[in-house]
Design a protein around this motif. Structure first.
Motif, PDB file in Angstrom:
ATOM      1  N   ALA A 108       0.818  -1.281  -0.007  1.00 18.74           N
ATOM      2  CA  ALA A 108       0.049   0.018   0.046  1.00 18.74           C
ATOM      3  C   ALA A 108       0.797   1.383  -0.015  1.00 18.74           C
ATOM      4  O   ALA A 108       0.288   2.417  -0.448  1.00 18.74           O
ATOM      5  CB  ALA A 108      -1.057   0.093   1.104  1.00 18.74           C
ATOM      6  N   ARG A 157       4.987   5.325  -2.824  1.00 21.82           N
ATOM      7  CA  ARG A 157       4.424   6.779  -2.144  1.00 21.82           C
ATOM      8  C   ARG A 157       5.829   7.595  -1.844  1.00 21.82           C
ATOM      9  O   ARG A 157       6.413   7.151  -0.969  1.00 21.82           O
ATOM     10  CB  ARG A 157       3.590   6.586  -1.147  1.00 21.82           C
ATOM     11  CG  ARG A 157       2.077   5.977  -1.671  1.00 21.82           C
ATOM     12  CD  ARG A 157       1.012   5.721  -0.272  1.00 21.82           C
ATOM     13  NE  ARG A 157       0.108   4.829  -0.652  1.00 21.82           N
ATOM     14  CZ  ARG A 157      -0.893   5.374  -1.054  1.00 21.82           C
ATOM     15  NH1 ARG A 157      -1.007   6.733  -1.435  1.00 21.82           N
ATOM     16  NH2 ARG A 157      -2.096   4.452  -1.287  1.00 21.82           N
ATOM     17  N   MET A 164       3.955   6.829  -6.501  1.00 20.18           N
ATOM     18  CA  MET A 164       2.769   6.550  -6.634  1.00 20.18           C
ATOM     19  C   MET A 164       2.390   6.747  -8.280  1.00 20.18           C
ATOM     20  O   MET A 164       1.112   6.756  -8.873  1.00 20.18           O
ATOM     21  CB  MET A 164       1.814   7.378  -6.206  1.00 20.18           C
ATOM     22  CG  MET A 164       1.493   7.266  -4.681  1.00 20.18           C
ATOM     23  SD  MET A 164       0.752   5.380  -4.506  1.00 20.18           S
ATOM     24  CE  MET A 164      -0.793   5.955  -4.921  1.00 20.18           C
ATOM     25  N   GLN A 175       3.755  -1.112  -7.061  1.00 19.63           N
ATOM     26  CA  GLN A 175       2.530  -1.591  -6.707  1.00 19.63           C
ATOM     27  C   GLN A 175       2.027  -2.714  -7.944  1.00 19.63           C
ATOM     28  O   GLN A 175       2.367  -2.303  -9.170  1.00 19.63           O
ATOM     29  CB  GLN A 175       1.558  -0.509  -6.750  1.00 19.63           C
ATOM     30  CG  GLN A 175       1.959   0.414  -5.446  1.00 19.63           C
ATOM     31  CD  GLN A 175       1.031   1.585  -5.368  1.00 19.63           C
ATOM     32  OE1 GLN A 175       0.844   2.367  -6.353  1.00 19.63           O
ATOM     33  NE2 GLN A 175      -0.096   1.479  -4.563  1.00 19.63           N
ATOM     34  N   THR A 189      -2.239   4.437 -10.889  1.00 19.11           N
ATOM     35  CA  THR A 189      -2.429   4.743  -9.492  1.00 19.11           C
ATOM     36  C   THR A 189      -3.582   4.219  -9.158  1.00 19.11           C
ATOM     37  O   THR A 189      -3.568   3.379  -8.042  1.00 19.11           O
ATOM     38  CB  THR A 189      -2.143   6.131  -9.139  1.00 19.11           C
ATOM     39  OG1 THR A 189      -1.038   6.794  -9.562  1.00 19.11           O
ATOM     40  CG2 THR A 189      -2.468   6.290  -7.722  1.00 19.11           C
ATOM     41  N   HIS A 230      -4.653   1.081  -6.305  1.00 19.74           N
ATOM     42  CA  HIS A 230      -5.456   1.111  -5.578  1.00 19.74           C
ATOM     43  C   HIS A 230      -6.522   0.247  -5.151  1.00 19.74           C
ATOM     44  O   HIS A 230      -6.928  -0.351  -4.212  1.00 19.74           O
ATOM     45  CB  HIS A 230      -5.865   2.378  -5.230  1.00 19.74           C
ATOM     46  CG  HIS A 230      -7.121   2.680  -4.173  1.00 19.74           C
ATOM     47  ND1 HIS A 230      -6.649   2.806  -2.832  1.00 19.74           N
ATOM     48  CD2 HIS A 230      -8.267   3.045  -3.991  1.00 19.74           C
ATOM     49  CE1 HIS A 230      -7.646   2.974  -2.071  1.00 19.74           C
ATOM     50  NE2 HIS A 230      -8.610   3.173  -2.882  1.00 19.74           N
ATOM     51  N   GLU A 233      -5.363  -3.553  -4.646  1.00 21.11           N
ATOM     52  CA  GLU A 233      -4.926  -3.648  -3.347  1.00 21.11           C
ATOM     53  C   GLU A 233      -6.253  -3.582  -2.465  1.00 21.11           C
ATOM     54  O   GLU A 233      -6.404  -4.747  -1.602  1.00 21.11           O
ATOM     55  CB  GLU A 233      -4.410  -2.531  -2.535  1.00 21.11           C
ATOM     56  CG  GLU A 233      -2.763  -2.174  -3.093  1.00 21.11           C
ATOM     57  CD  GLU A 233      -2.026  -1.042  -2.561  1.00 21.11           C
ATOM     58  OE1 GLU A 233      -2.873  -0.296  -2.021  1.00 21.11           O
ATOM     59  OE2 GLU A 233      -0.794  -0.776  -2.930  1.00 21.11           O
ATOM     60  N   ALA A 287     -10.722   3.870   2.637  1.00 14.63           N
ATOM     61  CA  ALA A 287     -10.538   3.302   1.098  1.00 14.63           C
ATOM     62  C   ALA A 287     -11.444   3.979   0.429  1.00 14.63           C
ATOM     63  O   ALA A 287     -10.967   4.260  -0.919  1.00 14.63           O
ATOM     64  CB  ALA A 287     -10.796   1.761   1.110  1.00 14.63           C
ATOM     65  N   THR A 325      -9.778   7.597  -0.177  1.00 13.73           N
ATOM     66  CA  THR A 325      -8.432   7.463  -0.925  1.00 13.73           C
ATOM     67  C   THR A 325      -9.087   7.189  -2.425  1.00 13.73           C
ATOM     68  O   THR A 325      -8.699   7.982  -3.330  1.00 13.73           O
ATOM     69  CB  THR A 325      -7.857   6.303  -0.550  1.00 13.73           C
ATOM     70  OG1 THR A 325      -7.477   6.409   0.622  1.00 13.73           O
ATOM     71  CG2 THR A 325      -6.565   6.383  -1.353  1.00 13.73           C
ATOM     72  N   PHE A 326      -9.906   6.435  -2.600  1.00 10.05           N
ATOM     73  CA  PHE A 326     -10.400   6.241  -4.192  1.00 10.05           C
ATOM     74  C   PHE A 326     -10.908   7.354  -4.618  1.00 10.05           C
ATOM     75  O   PHE A 326     -10.634   7.793  -5.824  1.00 10.05           O
ATOM     76  CB  PHE A 326     -11.379   5.058  -4.284  1.00 10.05           C
ATOM     77  CG  PHE A 326     -12.171   4.773  -5.618  1.00 10.05           C
ATOM     78  CD1 PHE A 326     -11.425   4.163  -6.536  1.00 10.05           C
ATOM     79  CD2 PHE A 326     -13.404   5.307  -5.982  1.00 10.05           C
ATOM     80  CE1 PHE A 326     -12.044   3.893  -7.655  1.00 10.05           C
ATOM     81  CE2 PHE A 326     -13.941   5.124  -7.019  1.00 10.05           C
ATOM     82  CZ  PHE A 326     -13.448   4.597  -8.042  1.00 10.05           C
ATOM     83  N   GLU A 372      -8.247   9.888  -5.554  1.00 13.70           N
ATOM     84  CA  GLU A 372      -7.620   9.497  -6.827  1.00 13.70           C
ATOM     85  C   GLU A 372      -8.380   9.424  -8.078  1.00 13.70           C
ATOM     86  O   GLU A 372      -7.671   9.728  -9.066  1.00 13.70           O
ATOM     87  CB  GLU A 372      -6.920   8.033  -6.520  1.00 13.70           C
ATOM     88  CG  GLU A 372      -5.764   7.820  -5.549  1.00 13.70           C
ATOM     89  CD  GLU A 372      -5.305   6.598  -5.218  1.00 13.70           C
ATOM     90  OE1 GLU A 372      -5.652   5.694  -5.604  1.00 13.70           O
ATOM     91  OE2 GLU A 372      -4.072   6.476  -4.377  1.00 13.70           O
TER      92      GLU A 372
END
Length: 670
Positions: A28, A32, A42, A204, A286, A290, A293, A310, A313-314, A317
């Motif tokens: 994760a 970064r 990222m 990633q 990126t 995500h 993950e 989550a 964050t989504f 992004e």
């Protein structure tokens, strides 16, 4: 990897608690804030400017193998465009036939064209006289239907021929594109197999997958559209320009006035949109990382109540992807309307000047009509080329990301004349080995141990001691920085990786099953044909047979890639059965019973004891009760062996092992 494994070798980013990991540990967090890496932190683009021309030339090299087909595509395009370019001129002739028929009826029959023109001038109708003088008419005669029919049939034949040759061009183009992308995908797949484990520790998985799938698909789409349209558009520009100068050099010069303006506008817009396309595809990688993950760790996200985090964050992004995509598409999308506006200006100028020349008798109406069509055909391919800059920029941005992967440092190649161990006995020796994941953080400084054939070597120690690192070095997932590791006296660095790993079986605590039947999953580690008897023997010895027979389809039960139809302990048993069936001379067991219950663990321990007979075994264990019968127990701290001996000897010495043992079995009572 050709080693017989109970699961794929995990990178240090996937090690269990207690194992040594390189500086970048968590998937994760991989990437970064890193200043290094192909695309910076990222997956975002680095500050270095994109080498558009260099990347384009490099990718053009992939087309060399298809050069004969490219020549065929070009020839077909030339024929198709030539026929297409002749169409407006022929239609102009049809217009002239119709217009001359209409005018001819208005002139007195029986006179010549010159007499009709003189008569019109005598009447003071000089404008009409000029118009008639620029035509070929027979006074009193109407429409020549035969001539008109022949011209129209010719137009139909020309356009049908253009279509057929264009269709063939498209078919050959598809072959060229798919063959090229096929080779590119094969090269990427081959490259991934040559990359060291350290590369994947720092990337990633979603980012790598995005380059292998999304970016290559975008390259294929770009190549498909540009290879056919670009060649056709350029040939159309040349052919139309030639016809325009043939019909009227004056109008051709007038029409060309807008070309520099078109080029200037396209260049200005493309310059501003290119950085946005780089950001768009980097942001795509990126967000894919995500999502991958969050999907693979979905249960863990729910357990710790991080759904909202989550999602946040989504959304962040996703908003970044939206912003870069919007800017890229909006800015590049301005090209089309801008070129359309310039084309309309060109149309108005040509129509006005052409009308005046028809009225003056210096051009025919059909030629003006054809010229207007040509001016449209001239601006249309320019517009297409300008619009393709949008697609081309996106494609080159993707191909650079693929080239970043292809240019990554590879693992050291196998020796040209590798050493071989004809019959592996299983003696593994570390001779003054040095290793570190990062040059400024030493891990193993001077390690020397020997595992004799048939011995069971247990490796224990606290978190970060270097236990899994030891296994990774045996398998040559990483190369030692100093010293050497030998197998039956042969330096493993002088052997091929396949030869080394084919002698080793691994069972990891991270189970891995692929989509297929249970029988196929057990056979995965074996070479050659596996009889039903051998399969059942391995399954019975590892207590797989007992639970498989309770399933409706037995050994033909189909598992998905996550093994969702069996429990975690049953998945562990399947990976143990896989290693059992492989029957390798060396075994590596990394917490192989961590997912089974206490009763099953006792049964599996008996099976593993039978499996270890006559084999060199390395057992990484946290539960010290599972390695009491090991021939040698190595206690590691900070990358060094601080103690070694049997279970009883180490307990009697009262050192590090005794403290670990007491912490496990006396801690609860205290």
């Amino acid at each position: 990897m050709s080693a017989h494994t109970g699961g794929p070798a995990r990178s240090s980013s996937e090690e269990p608690v207690g194992e040594v990991t390189p500086p970048t540990k968590s998937p994760a967090r991989a990437g970064r804030g890193r200043p290094g890496g192909p695309m910076g932190g990222m997956g975002m683009p680095t500050e270095k400017a994109m080498n558009f021309t260099g990347s384009l030339k490099r990718f053009a090299g992939y087309l060399r193998i298809e050069r004969m087909r490219v020549v065929v595509v070009t020839v077909l395009a030339v024929v198709s465009v030539t026929l297409s370019v002749l169409g407006p001129k022929l239609l102009g002739n049809a217009t002239n036939i119709i217009f001359e028929g209409v005018i001819g009826r208005q002139l007195p029959a029986g006179s010549t064209q010159a007499e009709a023109v003189a008569g019109l001038r005598a009447q003071g109708n000089d404008t009409f006289a000029d118009l008639v003088s620029g035509m070929t008419v027979t006074p009193g005669q109407g429409l020549d239907t035969t001539a008109l029919r022949n011209v129209l049939f010719g137009v139909i034949a020309v356009y049908v021929g253009s279509f057929l040759f264009g269709w063939l061009q498209g078919r050959f183009t598809a072959v060229v594109v798919q063959n090229t992308v096929l080779r590119l995908r094969a090269e990427v797949e081959s490259k991934i197999n040559r990359l060291p484990l350290g590369y994947f520790d720092k990337q990633q998985r979603g980012e790598v997958l995005s380059r292998v799938t999304n970016d290559i698909d975008n390259v294929a789409q770009t190549l498909q559209q540009t290879l056919s349209q670009l060649v056709t558009s350029l040939l159309t520009i040349i052919g139309v320009l030639a016809m325009m100068f043939w019909i009227s050099p004056l109008l051709a010069v007038v029409a060309l006035i807008t070309v520099p303006l078109s080029v200037l506008v396209t260049a200005m817009i493309a310059k501003r949109s290119q950085p946005q396309f780089i950001k768009q595809w980097a942001a795509t990688g990126t967000i894919n990382a995500h999502i991958e993950e969050m999907y693979s760790g979905h249960a863990l996200v729910k357990v710790f109540g991080h759904q909202q985090s989550a999602i946040d964050t989504f959304e962040q992004e996703n908003a970044g992807l939206y912003e870069s995509s919007f800017k890229a598409q909006f800015i590049s999308g301005i090209i089309q309307p801008a070129m359309g506006f310039i084309a309309n200006l060109n149309y108005v100028i040509v129509a006005v000047v052409g009308g005046l020349r028809v009225a003056s008798g210096t051009m025919t109406l059909g030629d003006v009509q054809a010229f207007i069509q040509y001016s449209r055909q001239f601006t249309q391919p320019i517009t297409q080329v300008a619009s393709m800059m949008n697609l081309l920029q996106s494609g080159v941005a993707s191909v650079e990301r693929v080239f970043d992967l292809l240019d990554a440092d590879e693992q050291t190649p196998d020796p040209a004349e590798p050493a071989r161990v004809e019959t592996v006995q299983g003696r593994v020796a570390f001779e003054h080995v040095k290793f570190s994941y990062s040059p400024d953080v030493p891990l193993i400084t001077d390690l020397s141990i020997v595992a004799e054939p048939g011995q069971t070597v247990a490796i224990v120690g606290p978190t970060g001691a270097g236990k899994t690192t030891l296994v990774n070095l045996i398998m040559r997932f990483y190369e030692v920085d100093g010293g050497r590791i030998t197998l039956d006296g042969v330096d493993t660095s002088t052997m091929t990786r396949d030869a080394l790993r084919s002698s080793i079986g691994m069972v990891l605590q991270d189970t891995w099953l692929f989509k297929g039947t249970i029988a196929d999953n057990i056979r995965y580690g074996a070479t050659g044909e596996v009889s039903e008897e051998r399969l059942l023997e391995a399954a019975t010895a590892t207590h797989v047979d007992s639970f498989v027979r309770t399933l409706p389809d037995g050994y033909e039960t189909v598992l998905d890639d996550e093994g969702g139809s069996v429990s975690a302990g049953e998945k562990q048993l399947l990976t143990i059965a896989r290693a059992f069936l492989a029957d390798p001379p060396i075994l590596i067991l990394d917490e192989a019973t961590s997912s089974v219950d206490t009763r099953t663990e006792v049964l599996v321990q008996k099976a593993m004891n039978a499996l270890r007979q006559g084999r060199t075994s390395f057992v990484i264990a946290h539960r010290l009760s599972t390695i009491r019968d090991a021939d040698v127990i190595l206690v590691m701290e900070d990358g060094d062996i601080v103690e070694q001996g049997s279970h009883d000897e180490l307990l009697a010495s009262g050192g590090a092992y005794a403290r670990l043992y007491q912490s496990q079995f006396a801690g609860a009572e205290d």
